[in-house]
Design a protein around this motif. Sequence first.
Motif: not given
Length: 108
Positions: A76-86
Amino acid sequence: MTNPGITAKIAAAADHAVERACPRCGASVLTAWAGRTAAVHVIADSEPIDLAAEIQARLEGRLTWRLITSTLGVRRIVWRDPLTVPHTAHPVVRDHRCPPQPVQEALL
């Protein structure tokens, strides 16, 4: 007994990432409906990028996405949240852009 028509419709409506060739340039891309709320249709490069390439992509105004693979192998492709996901938690892919083509080739 399953109905192949219904099975195909369910598969088409799912948010699974499917690898295909870009119809314009022929590059290998992943397509999916990302997110179950916004339902954004994503066409992303199939090759994951590293952190430096992600930073460069963001500077160019490109979107980046996480490529999540379930234990069953469904991607699955999901939104990349640069602040919370390493960056190392899941592979990161960027939106696809076809390489520029000379005007003469496009017109002929």
